[in-house]
Motif scaffolding. Structure first.
Motif, PDB file in Angstrom:
ATOM      1  N   GLY A  46      37.058 -41.341  48.048  1.00  0.00           N
ATOM      2  CA  GLY A  46      36.682 -39.978  47.704  1.00  0.00           C
ATOM      3  C   GLY A  46      36.197 -39.147  48.871  1.00  0.00           C
ATOM      4  O   GLY A  46      35.831 -37.987  48.713  1.00  0.00           O
ATOM      5  N   LYS A  47      36.135 -39.777  50.067  1.00  0.00           N
ATOM      6  CA  LYS A  47      35.666 -39.063  51.273  1.00  0.00           C
ATOM      7  C   LYS A  47      34.301 -38.414  51.046  1.00  0.00           C
ATOM      8  O   LYS A  47      34.060 -37.259  51.425  1.00  0.00           O
ATOM      9  CB  LYS A  47      36.697 -38.009  51.713  1.00  0.00           C
ATOM     10  CG  LYS A  47      38.086 -38.575  51.998  1.00  0.00           C
ATOM     11  CD  LYS A  47      39.051 -37.478  52.403  1.00  0.00           C
ATOM     12  CE  LYS A  47      40.443 -38.042  52.678  1.00  0.00           C
ATOM     13  NZ  LYS A  47      41.081 -38.602  51.462  1.00  0.00           N
ATOM     14  N   LEU A  48      33.396 -39.177  50.465  1.00  0.00           N
ATOM     15  CA  LEU A  48      32.061 -38.656  50.150  1.00  0.00           C
ATOM     16  C   LEU A  48      31.087 -38.748  51.323  1.00  0.00           C
ATOM     17  O   LEU A  48      30.091 -38.029  51.349  1.00  0.00           O
ATOM     18  CB  LEU A  48      31.470 -39.431  48.963  1.00  0.00           C
ATOM     19  CG  LEU A  48      32.232 -39.385  47.640  1.00  0.00           C
ATOM     20  CD1 LEU A  48      31.518 -40.243  46.604  1.00  0.00           C
ATOM     21  CD2 LEU A  48      32.391 -37.965  47.153  1.00  0.00           C
ATOM     22  N   ALA A 105      25.146 -42.197  44.873  1.00  0.00           N
ATOM     23  CA  ALA A 105      24.626 -41.528  43.682  1.00  0.00           C
ATOM     24  C   ALA A 105      25.713 -41.515  42.616  1.00  0.00           C
ATOM     25  O   ALA A 105      26.894 -41.661  42.923  1.00  0.00           O
ATOM     26  CB  ALA A 105      24.201 -40.098  44.030  1.00  0.00           C
ATOM     27  N   PRO A 106      25.332 -41.351  41.364  1.00  0.00           N
ATOM     28  CA  PRO A 106      26.344 -41.263  40.306  1.00  0.00           C
ATOM     29  C   PRO A 106      27.371 -40.177  40.620  1.00  0.00           C
ATOM     30  O   PRO A 106      27.032 -39.107  41.127  1.00  0.00           O
ATOM     31  CB  PRO A 106      25.517 -40.903  39.064  1.00  0.00           C
ATOM     32  CG  PRO A 106      24.157 -41.441  39.358  1.00  0.00           C
ATOM     33  CD  PRO A 106      23.961 -41.249  40.827  1.00  0.00           C
ATOM     34  N   HIS A 107      28.632 -40.485  40.327  1.00  0.00           N
ATOM     35  CA  HIS A 107      29.732 -39.565  40.614  1.00  0.00           C
ATOM     36  C   HIS A 107      30.744 -39.651  39.482  1.00  0.00           C
ATOM     37  O   HIS A 107      30.946 -40.724  38.908  1.00  0.00           O
ATOM     38  CB  HIS A 107      30.376 -39.937  41.952  1.00  0.00           C
ATOM     39  CG  HIS A 107      31.394 -38.970  42.447  1.00  0.00           C
ATOM     40  ND1 HIS A 107      32.702 -38.981  42.020  1.00  0.00           N
ATOM     41  CD2 HIS A 107      31.293 -37.952  43.350  1.00  0.00           C
ATOM     42  CE1 HIS A 107      33.370 -38.013  42.638  1.00  0.00           C
ATOM     43  NE2 HIS A 107      32.546 -37.374  43.450  1.00  0.00           N
ATOM     44  N   VAL A 108      31.398 -38.558  39.205  1.00  0.00           N
ATOM     45  CA  VAL A 108      32.313 -38.520  38.078  1.00  0.00           C
ATOM     46  C   VAL A 108      33.512 -39.458  38.264  1.00  0.00           C
ATOM     47  O   VAL A 108      34.058 -39.972  37.286  1.00  0.00           O
ATOM     48  CB  VAL A 108      32.802 -37.065  37.828  1.00  0.00           C
ATOM     49  CG1 VAL A 108      33.629 -36.559  39.006  1.00  0.00           C
ATOM     50  CG2 VAL A 108      33.588 -36.967  36.523  1.00  0.00           C
ATOM     51  N   LYS A 109      33.909 -39.733  39.512  1.00  0.00           N
ATOM     52  CA  LYS A 109      35.078 -40.577  39.758  1.00  0.00           C
ATOM     53  C   LYS A 109      34.779 -41.821  40.582  1.00  0.00           C
ATOM     54  O   LYS A 109      35.435 -42.850  40.405  1.00  0.00           O
ATOM     55  CB  LYS A 109      36.167 -39.771  40.475  1.00  0.00           C
ATOM     56  CG  LYS A 109      36.842 -38.715  39.622  1.00  0.00           C
ATOM     57  CD  LYS A 109      37.983 -38.068  40.388  1.00  0.00           C
ATOM     58  CE  LYS A 109      38.707 -37.040  39.527  1.00  0.00           C
ATOM     59  NZ  LYS A 109      39.832 -36.397  40.273  1.00  0.00           N
ATOM     60  N   ILE A 110      33.844 -41.744  41.505  1.00  0.00           N
ATOM     61  CA  ILE A 110      33.625 -42.825  42.460  1.00  0.00           C
ATOM     62  C   ILE A 110      32.440 -43.678  42.013  1.00  0.00           C
ATOM     63  O   ILE A 110      31.305 -43.195  41.965  1.00  0.00           O
ATOM     64  CB  ILE A 110      33.345 -42.286  43.880  1.00  0.00           C
ATOM     65  CG1 ILE A 110      34.330 -41.174  44.244  1.00  0.00           C
ATOM     66  CG2 ILE A 110      33.385 -43.425  44.886  1.00  0.00           C
ATOM     67  CD1 ILE A 110      35.781 -41.588  44.182  1.00  0.00           C
ATOM     68  N   PRO A 111      32.664 -44.968  41.694  1.00  0.00           N
ATOM     69  CA  PRO A 111      31.541 -45.830  41.291  1.00  0.00           C
ATOM     70  C   PRO A 111      30.457 -45.879  42.374  1.00  0.00           C
ATOM     71  O   PRO A 111      30.760 -45.929  43.575  1.00  0.00           O
ATOM     72  CB  PRO A 111      32.196 -47.203  41.103  1.00  0.00           C
ATOM     73  CG  PRO A 111      33.639 -46.901  40.841  1.00  0.00           C
ATOM     74  CD  PRO A 111      33.945 -45.683  41.657  1.00  0.00           C
ATOM     75  N   GLU A 112      29.223 -45.868  41.930  1.00  0.00           N
ATOM     76  CA  GLU A 112      28.110 -45.898  42.876  1.00  0.00           C
ATOM     77  C   GLU A 112      28.152 -47.162  43.732  1.00  0.00           C
ATOM     78  O   GLU A 112      27.816 -47.143  44.921  1.00  0.00           O
ATOM     79  CB  GLU A 112      26.787 -45.807  42.112  1.00  0.00           C
ATOM     80  CG  GLU A 112      25.583 -45.537  42.980  1.00  0.00           C
ATOM     81  CD  GLU A 112      24.352 -45.173  42.174  1.00  0.00           C
ATOM     82  OE1 GLU A 112      23.250 -45.221  42.756  1.00  0.00           O
ATOM     83  OE2 GLU A 112      24.473 -44.851  40.974  1.00  0.00           O
TER      84      GLU A 112
END
Length: 198
Positions: A46-48, A105-112
């Motif tokens: 997700g390139k977070l 942190a919680p994310h709609v697509k990427i598991p923490e």
């Protein structure tokens, strides 16, 4: 297919040097920046960039040591002289200490969990980047990575966690090997296509 033998040789002999056996010379600011650039090249779904760095250098390390010692004494007033020295020198054992901070942190697509593992990959990459520039390094956490007052003192936000403190400097002793797990104890083969072949 065979890969780069120099990389294979490095991976087969990679060894951390204990932080208290690291010393000067340490890396320059430019070298640290190069290490951090290399360390950031990790899997990151997700390139977070769910991590950041805090670099501790110079006299601030001694100031932090005194303040961390005060926290340790408040929790345990009867610390031995040896432990007082350990606490006072916690951030001066190596010329540079880099905190790798997990911002998972919680994310709609990427598991923490994937974000946490990405921060762990950064820590290992930073060890290897330090080695690539000719330095030794040690990945530690210790109590300061989990104590709320210490974390605030070190510049870590309440929603963040320390993935590791990477101590970087020049080895003052030669590296020594330690026991490694036997593959038979840690590997399970499923669907091995070589079973039963001559």
């Amino acid at each position: 297919m065979k890969t780069d033998f120099s990389l294979r040789d490095y991976l087969s002999t990679r060894r951390s040097i204990p932080a208290f056996q690291l010393g000067e010379p340490g890396p320059s600011r430019a070298e640290v920046e190069e290490m951090l650039t290399l360390a950031s090249r990790v899997p990151d779904h997700g390139k977070l960039a769910p991590w950041r760095f805090i670099v501790y250098r110079g006299a601030v390390r001694e100031e932090l040591g005194e303040r961390l010692l005060a926290l340790a004494l408040a929790a345990k007033p009867d610390l031995s002289d040896e432990m007082i020295k350990v606490e006072r020198t916690r951030f001066t054992r190596a010329p540079t200490v880099v905190a790798v901070i997990s911002r998972a942190a919680p994310h709609v697509k990427i598991p923490e969990w994937e974000q946490v593992m990405s921060a762990g990959a950064v820590c290992l990459n930073l060890l290897m980047a330090a080695n690539a520039l000719g330095y030794s390094a040690n990945w530690l956490s210790e109590w300061v990575a989990f104590d709320p007052a210490a974390l605030e003192l070190l510049g870590v936000k309440s929603e963040e966690k320390v993935a590791g403190f990477i101590h970087i400097g020049t080895a003052q002793v030669p590296p020594f090997e330690r026991p490694r797990p036997e593959l038979a104890e840690i590997v399970t083969w499923v669907g091995d296509d070589e079973v039963g072949t001559a």
